[in-house]
Design a protein around this motif. Sequence first.
Motif, PDB file in Angstrom:
ATOM      1  N   LYS A  30       0.824  -1.208   0.000  1.00  0.00           N
ATOM      2  CA  LYS A  30       0.000   0.000   0.000  1.00  0.00           C
ATOM      3  C   LYS A  30       0.860   1.260   0.000  1.00  0.00           C
ATOM      4  O   LYS A  30       0.543   2.229  -0.696  1.00  0.00           O
ATOM      5  N   LEU A  31       1.956   1.273   0.753  1.00  0.00           N
ATOM      6  CA  LEU A  31       2.818   2.457   0.788  1.00  0.00           C
ATOM      7  C   LEU A  31       3.406   2.750  -0.593  1.00  0.00           C
ATOM      8  O   LEU A  31       3.404   3.903  -1.038  1.00  0.00           O
ATOM      9  N   VAL A  32       3.898   1.721  -1.262  1.00  0.00           N
ATOM     10  CA  VAL A  32       4.469   1.934  -2.593  1.00  0.00           C
ATOM     11  C   VAL A  32       3.372   2.351  -3.573  1.00  0.00           C
ATOM     12  O   VAL A  32       3.568   3.249  -4.401  1.00  0.00           O
ATOM     13  N   TYR A  33       2.190   1.755  -3.454  1.00  0.00           N
ATOM     14  CA  TYR A  33       1.064   2.141  -4.307  1.00  0.00           C
ATOM     15  C   TYR A  33       0.694   3.614  -4.093  1.00  0.00           C
ATOM     16  O   TYR A  33       0.535   4.375  -5.059  1.00  0.00           O
ATOM     17  N   PHE A  34       0.566   4.033  -2.828  1.00  0.00           N
ATOM     18  CA  PHE A  34       0.218   5.435  -2.550  1.00  0.00           C
ATOM     19  C   PHE A  34       1.317   6.378  -3.039  1.00  0.00           C
ATOM     20  O   PHE A  34       1.023   7.431  -3.609  1.00  0.00           O
ATOM     21  N   ALA A  35       2.573   6.014  -2.831  1.00  0.00           N
ATOM     22  CA  ALA A  35       3.676   6.855  -3.305  1.00  0.00           C
ATOM     23  C   ALA A  35       3.623   6.984  -4.831  1.00  0.00           C
ATOM     24  O   ALA A  35       3.811   8.078  -5.384  1.00  0.00           O
ATOM     25  N   HIS A  36       3.350   5.874  -5.506  1.00  0.00           N
ATOM     26  CA  HIS A  36       3.243   5.883  -6.969  1.00  0.00           C
ATOM     27  C   HIS A  36       2.081   6.784  -7.411  1.00  0.00           C
ATOM     28  O   HIS A  36       2.230   7.601  -8.333  1.00  0.00           O
ATOM     29  N   GLY A  37       0.946   6.647  -6.747  1.00  0.00           N
ATOM     30  CA  GLY A  37      -0.217   7.470  -7.094  1.00  0.00           C
ATOM     31  C   GLY A  37       0.031   8.954  -6.896  1.00  0.00           C
ATOM     32  O   GLY A  37      -0.290   9.776  -7.771  1.00  0.00           O
ATOM     33  N   TRP A  38       0.607   9.317  -5.757  1.00  0.00           N
ATOM     34  CA  TRP A  38       0.897  10.728  -5.502  1.00  0.00           C
ATOM     35  C   TRP A  38       1.961  11.249  -6.465  1.00  0.00           C
ATOM     36  O   TRP A  38       1.885  12.394  -6.914  1.00  0.00           O
ATOM     37  N   HIS A  39       2.935  10.422  -6.807  1.00  0.00           N
ATOM     38  CA  HIS A  39       3.961  10.845  -7.763  1.00  0.00           C
ATOM     39  C   HIS A  39       3.326  11.131  -9.122  1.00  0.00           C
ATOM     40  O   HIS A  39       3.666  12.128  -9.775  1.00  0.00           O
ATOM     41  N   LEU A  40       2.408  10.267  -9.551  1.00  0.00           N
ATOM     42  CA  LEU A  40       1.708  10.499 -10.811  1.00  0.00           C
ATOM     43  C   LEU A  40       0.928  11.814 -10.768  1.00  0.00           C
ATOM     44  O   LEU A  40       0.946  12.596 -11.726  1.00  0.00           O
ATOM     45  N   LEU A 115       8.687  13.209  -1.013  1.00  0.00           N
ATOM     46  CA  LEU A 115       7.407  12.534  -1.231  1.00  0.00           C
ATOM     47  C   LEU A 115       7.344  11.233  -0.442  1.00  0.00           C
ATOM     48  O   LEU A 115       6.350  10.953   0.235  1.00  0.00           O
ATOM     49  N   LEU A 116       8.396  10.421  -0.509  1.00  0.00           N
ATOM     50  CA  LEU A 116       8.398   9.146   0.207  1.00  0.00           C
ATOM     51  C   LEU A 116       8.315   9.370   1.717  1.00  0.00           C
ATOM     52  O   LEU A 116       7.597   8.651   2.421  1.00  0.00           O
ATOM     53  N   LYS A 117       9.010  10.367   2.212  1.00  0.00           N
ATOM     54  CA  LYS A 117       8.930  10.694   3.643  1.00  0.00           C
ATOM     55  C   LYS A 117       7.510  11.117   4.016  1.00  0.00           C
ATOM     56  O   LYS A 117       6.984  10.709   5.052  1.00  0.00           O
ATOM     57  N   ALA A 118       6.886  11.927   3.162  1.00  0.00           N
ATOM     58  CA  ALA A 118       5.514  12.386   3.429  1.00  0.00           C
ATOM     59  C   ALA A 118       4.529  11.225   3.390  1.00  0.00           C
ATOM     60  O   ALA A 118       3.609  11.157   4.215  1.00  0.00           O
ATOM     61  N   VAL A 119       4.699  10.309   2.453  1.00  0.00           N
ATOM     62  CA  VAL A 119       3.813   9.141   2.367  1.00  0.00           C
ATOM     63  C   VAL A 119       3.970   8.291   3.623  1.00  0.00           C
ATOM     64  O   VAL A 119       2.973   7.869   4.227  1.00  0.00           O
ATOM     65  N   GLU A 121       5.015   9.271   6.539  1.00  0.00           N
ATOM     66  CA  GLU A 121       4.485  10.030   7.674  1.00  0.00           C
ATOM     67  C   GLU A 121       2.952  10.010   7.691  1.00  0.00           C
ATOM     68  O   GLU A 121       2.336   9.841   8.735  1.00  0.00           O
ATOM     69  N   SER A 122       2.344  10.166   6.526  1.00  0.00           N
ATOM     70  CA  SER A 122       0.877  10.231   6.449  1.00  0.00           C
ATOM     71  C   SER A 122       0.206   8.866   6.549  1.00  0.00           C
ATOM     72  O   SER A 122      -0.801   8.713   7.226  1.00  0.00           O
ATOM     73  N   TYR A 123       0.743   7.881   5.839  1.00  0.00           N
ATOM     74  CA  TYR A 123       0.096   6.580   5.756  1.00  0.00           C
ATOM     75  C   TYR A 123       0.732   5.532   6.658  1.00  0.00           C
ATOM     76  O   TYR A 123       0.088   4.546   6.995  1.00  0.00           O
ATOM     77  N   GLY A 124       1.987   5.727   7.032  1.00  0.00           N
ATOM     78  CA  GLY A 124       2.702   4.731   7.823  1.00  0.00           C
ATOM     79  C   GLY A 124       2.125   4.504   9.204  1.00  0.00           C
ATOM     80  O   GLY A 124       2.292   3.435   9.790  1.00  0.00           O
TER      81      GLY A 124
END
Length: 184
Positions: A30-40, A115-119, A121-124
Amino acid sequence: MPYSAIAVANHFLDLAKSAGQEITPMKMQKLVYFAHGWHLAIFDAPLIKENVMAWKYGPVISSLYHGFKKYGKSAITDPAVDIVFNKDENGDIDIMSGRFITPRPDNMDSEVEDLLKAVLESYGRLSAIRLSELTHAHDSPWSRVWKGFSSRDVPIPNEEIKKYFSQLKSSAKSSENSVAEASA
């Protein structure tokens, strides 16, 4: 420049370790998916090279599934590895030359790092189950693509993911503007 999903996952493991957090395989998906989505949505470019697949229980990145499945529901304790092969003089893969490497994102720029740090922090801080619920939300990319398929190999197009996360981004900006206007 998109990264391998395993390299991004290994970076998340490094960040989580520094923050004293644990990540299970499901949470990593899920973390990698959310990071990918936000990056897009933010950079109009994919974060990872691989397709996100719609499986019965949500979006899955196959390399992460296979790289971390040995942990089951437990916390991941070691980074994922990949095997690299050399090519012979004819350009064919030399299977005898295989060696294991631990992929890391090469030359990650500060925007991606942030972005990865924010993801994280927010989702972790959310449970893997809660993250899964978020990926199953009504009209999410997974829900639009899955529609009861019995196959594991249904790709979720990056355009669907981008559209969804762009809508989230717009909603967040609207909320911020509303709060700012109410405070004025």
